[in-house]
Scaffold this motif. Structure first.
Motif, PDB file in Angstrom:
ATOM      1  N   ASP A  45       7.036  -8.959   0.726  1.00  0.00           N
ATOM      2  CA  ASP A  45       6.015  -7.951   1.051  1.00  0.00           C
ATOM      3  C   ASP A  45       6.305  -7.373   2.372  1.00  0.00           C
ATOM      4  O   ASP A  45       6.165  -6.172   2.548  1.00  0.00           O
ATOM      5  CB  ASP A  45       4.459  -8.423   0.925  1.00  0.00           C
ATOM      6  N   PHE A  48       8.891  -4.952   1.868  1.00  0.00           N
ATOM      7  CA  PHE A  48       8.220  -3.744   1.075  1.00  0.00           C
ATOM      8  C   PHE A  48       7.555  -2.720   2.236  1.00  0.00           C
ATOM      9  O   PHE A  48       7.881  -1.665   2.013  1.00  0.00           O
ATOM     10  CB  PHE A  48       7.249  -4.057  -0.101  1.00  0.00           C
ATOM     11  N   VAL A  49       6.658  -3.482   3.110  1.00  0.00           N
ATOM     12  CA  VAL A  49       6.069  -2.536   4.180  1.00  0.00           C
ATOM     13  C   VAL A  49       7.014  -2.080   5.115  1.00  0.00           C
ATOM     14  O   VAL A  49       6.967  -0.947   5.149  1.00  0.00           O
ATOM     15  CB  VAL A  49       4.835  -3.627   4.837  1.00  0.00           C
ATOM     16  N   LEU A  78       1.134   0.862   9.644  1.00  0.00           N
ATOM     17  CA  LEU A  78       2.317   0.163   8.924  1.00  0.00           C
ATOM     18  C   LEU A  78       3.001  -0.605   9.936  1.00  0.00           C
ATOM     19  O   LEU A  78       3.342  -1.784   9.675  1.00  0.00           O
ATOM     20  CB  LEU A  78       3.144   1.084   8.144  1.00  0.00           C
ATOM     21  N   GLU A  81       1.015  -3.578  11.072  1.00  0.00           N
ATOM     22  CA  GLU A  81       0.983  -4.564   9.724  1.00  0.00           C
ATOM     23  C   GLU A  81       2.399  -5.577   9.925  1.00  0.00           C
ATOM     24  O   GLU A  81       2.002  -6.625   9.577  1.00  0.00           O
ATOM     25  CB  GLU A  81       1.011  -3.624   8.493  1.00  0.00           C
ATOM     26  N   TYR A 108      11.280  -1.249  -6.531  1.00  0.00           N
ATOM     27  CA  TYR A 108      10.167  -0.704  -6.331  1.00  0.00           C
ATOM     28  C   TYR A 108      10.274   0.311  -4.914  1.00  0.00           C
ATOM     29  O   TYR A 108       9.806   1.577  -4.832  1.00  0.00           O
ATOM     30  CB  TYR A 108       9.096  -1.831  -6.103  1.00  0.00           C
ATOM     31  N   ALA A 131      -0.422   2.910  -4.689  1.00  0.00           N
ATOM     32  CA  ALA A 131       0.221   1.653  -4.275  1.00  0.00           C
ATOM     33  C   ALA A 131      -1.036   0.944  -3.345  1.00  0.00           C
ATOM     34  O   ALA A 131      -1.440  -0.073  -3.478  1.00  0.00           O
ATOM     35  CB  ALA A 131       1.400   1.778  -3.338  1.00  0.00           C
ATOM     36  N   GLU A 132      -1.601   1.884  -2.533  1.00  0.00           N
ATOM     37  CA  GLU A 132      -2.704   1.620  -1.777  1.00  0.00           C
ATOM     38  C   GLU A 132      -3.973   1.087  -2.496  1.00  0.00           C
ATOM     39  O   GLU A 132      -4.506  -0.019  -2.228  1.00  0.00           O
ATOM     40  CB  GLU A 132      -3.231   2.603  -0.524  1.00  0.00           C
ATOM     41  N   TYR A 135      -3.413  -2.276  -3.972  1.00  0.00           N
ATOM     42  CA  TYR A 135      -3.705  -3.476  -2.871  1.00  0.00           C
ATOM     43  C   TYR A 135      -5.132  -3.792  -2.499  1.00  0.00           C
ATOM     44  O   TYR A 135      -5.638  -4.677  -2.439  1.00  0.00           O
ATOM     45  CB  TYR A 135      -2.651  -3.218  -1.712  1.00  0.00           C
ATOM     46  N   TRP A 159      -6.351  -6.148   3.795  1.00  0.00           N
ATOM     47  CA  TRP A 159      -6.731  -5.133   2.840  1.00  0.00           C
ATOM     48  C   TRP A 159      -7.783  -4.826   2.338  1.00  0.00           C
ATOM     49  O   TRP A 159      -8.162  -4.308   1.269  1.00  0.00           O
ATOM     50  CB  TRP A 159      -5.511  -5.415   1.577  1.00  0.00           C
ATOM     51  N   PHE A 164      -9.579  -0.072   5.827  1.00  0.00           N
ATOM     52  CA  PHE A 164      -8.409   0.013   4.666  1.00  0.00           C
ATOM     53  C   PHE A 164      -9.447   0.543   3.724  1.00  0.00           C
ATOM     54  O   PHE A 164      -8.741   1.573   2.952  1.00  0.00           O
ATOM     55  CB  PHE A 164      -7.944  -1.207   4.188  1.00  0.00           C
ATOM     56  N   GLU A 201       3.372  -2.498  -9.349  1.00  0.00           N
ATOM     57  CA  GLU A 201       2.423  -3.515  -8.811  1.00  0.00           C
ATOM     58  C   GLU A 201       2.164  -4.685  -9.589  1.00  0.00           C
ATOM     59  O   GLU A 201       2.173  -5.779  -8.664  1.00  0.00           O
ATOM     60  CB  GLU A 201       1.125  -2.860  -8.421  1.00  0.00           C
ATOM     61  N   PHE A 204       5.146  -6.963  -9.018  1.00  0.00           N
ATOM     62  CA  PHE A 204       5.300  -7.702  -7.656  1.00  0.00           C
ATOM     63  C   PHE A 204       4.543  -8.945  -7.640  1.00  0.00           C
ATOM     64  O   PHE A 204       5.109  -9.965  -7.171  1.00  0.00           O
ATOM     65  CB  PHE A 204       4.621  -6.583  -6.626  1.00  0.00           C
TER      66      PHE A 204
HETATM   67  C1  MP5 Z   1       1.116  -2.521  -0.575  1.00  0.00           C
HETATM   68  C2  MP5 Z   1       1.933  -3.493  -0.235  1.00  0.00           C
HETATM   69  C3  MP5 Z   1       0.058  -1.774   0.296  1.00  0.00           C
HETATM   70  N1  MP5 Z   1       1.831  -3.940   0.982  1.00  0.00           N
HETATM   71  N2  MP5 Z   1       2.843  -4.174  -0.924  1.00  0.00           N
HETATM   72  C4  MP5 Z   1       2.803  -3.664  -2.364  1.00  0.00           C
HETATM   73  C5  MP5 Z   1       3.667  -4.438  -3.135  1.00  0.00           C
HETATM   74  N3  MP5 Z   1       2.257  -2.828  -2.714  1.00  0.00           N
HETATM   75  C6  MP5 Z   1       1.084  -2.094  -1.890  1.00  0.00           C
HETATM   76  O1  MP5 Z   1       0.744  -0.957   1.280  1.00  0.00           O
HETATM   77  P1  MP5 Z   1       0.344  -1.003   2.725  1.00  0.00           P
HETATM   78  O2  MP5 Z   1       1.488   0.083   3.346  1.00  0.00           O
HETATM   79  O3  MP5 Z   1       0.758  -2.511   3.053  1.00  0.00           O
HETATM   80  O4  MP5 Z   1      -1.008  -1.166   2.861  1.00  0.00           O
END
Ligand code: MP5
Length: 216
Positions: A45, A48-49, A78, A81, A108, A131-132, A135, A159, A164, A201, A204
């Motif tokens: 992750d 990913f971020v 971000l 984060e 992804y 995506a948000e 999460y 999150w 958020f 998602e 993941f």
């Molecule tokens: C998010 C994340 C949320 N961190 N990872 C995945 C697989 N999906 C969604 O995005 P963010 O930018 O961290 O809030």
């Protein structure tokens, strides 16, 4: 009549249920997730971020002027984060320097970049919302079923915070504004895009629990 963002969620209801009932989230809530599983998620992750930053930057470039400052803020959040990941990685002895992106993480991120570069602004925005929202709902599920403080609490809190929640609410209402006047077939395409993100998602969480690696 439900708003477009709600329709997106009705469409993949079984996929969304599968996300929320995934073992990764259940074990995190119950406090019995293996360290190794959580650490795999943390490493992937982080990538990913990190790679979502260019995705959001492309959306910023395509954004109507009235949303630009929102995107500037999203980029800054971000970036902060990534600091949360680095701090927790250090505390838990997780290496963030030599990570090989898993097939799911890479696919992804590539999919998001493809949507951002080749799609319209509203397509990219739909992907971001999906995506948000995934999460928010996933970590809310953890928070609501938690019986004790978790070693991974900072991620759970990140999150599920008020900020958020408000951000995801803004994404939902803005998406509804953006789709005003779109044809039925355009809306169907956006719902398909939302569904694709929902499937990623799910994958993941699977990736972390199954310790996915390149097989060759
Ligand atoms: C998010 C994340 C949320 N961190 N990872 C995945 C697989 N999906 C969604 O995005 P963010 O930018 O961290 O809030």
């Amino acid at each position: 009549m439900s708003q477009f963002h709600q329709k997106c969620l009705e469409h993949p209801i079984s996929v969304w249920d599968k996300i929320l009932n995934h073992d990764f989230l259940t074990m995190t809530a119950e406090g019995n997730i293996p360290d190794k599983t959580f650490k795999i998620w943390m490493q992937q992750d982080y990538l990913f971020v990190r790679d979502s930053i260019p995705f959001v930057a492309i959306l910023l470039a395509k954004s109507p002027v009235q949303y630009r400052s929102n995107f500037v803020q999203i980029l800054s959040v971000l970036d902060q984060e990534l600091g949360l990941f680095r701090k927790n990685a250090e505390a838990h002895g997780v290496d963030l320097k030599n990570i090989i992106p898993s097939p799911t993480c890479e696919a992804y991120n590539q999919y998001l970049m493809n949507v951002a570069y080749r799609g319209s602004f509203v397509e990219g925005f739909t992907a971001l919302y999906a995506a948000e929202k995934a999460y928010l709902d996933s970590w809310m599920q953890v928070k609501n079923h938690q019986k004790a403080e978790s070693p991974w609490q900072e991620f759970i809190n990140n999150w599920t915070s008020q900020e958020f929640q408000q951000y995801v609410e803004w994404l939902a209402t803005t998406l509804d504004e953006l789709v005003e006047g779109k044809s039925e077939s355009e809306l169907e395409d956006l719902k398909e895009l939302f569904l694709k993100i929902a499937k990623y998602e799910y994958l993941f969480w699977e990736m972390a629990v199954k310790e996915e690696e390149w097989p060759v």
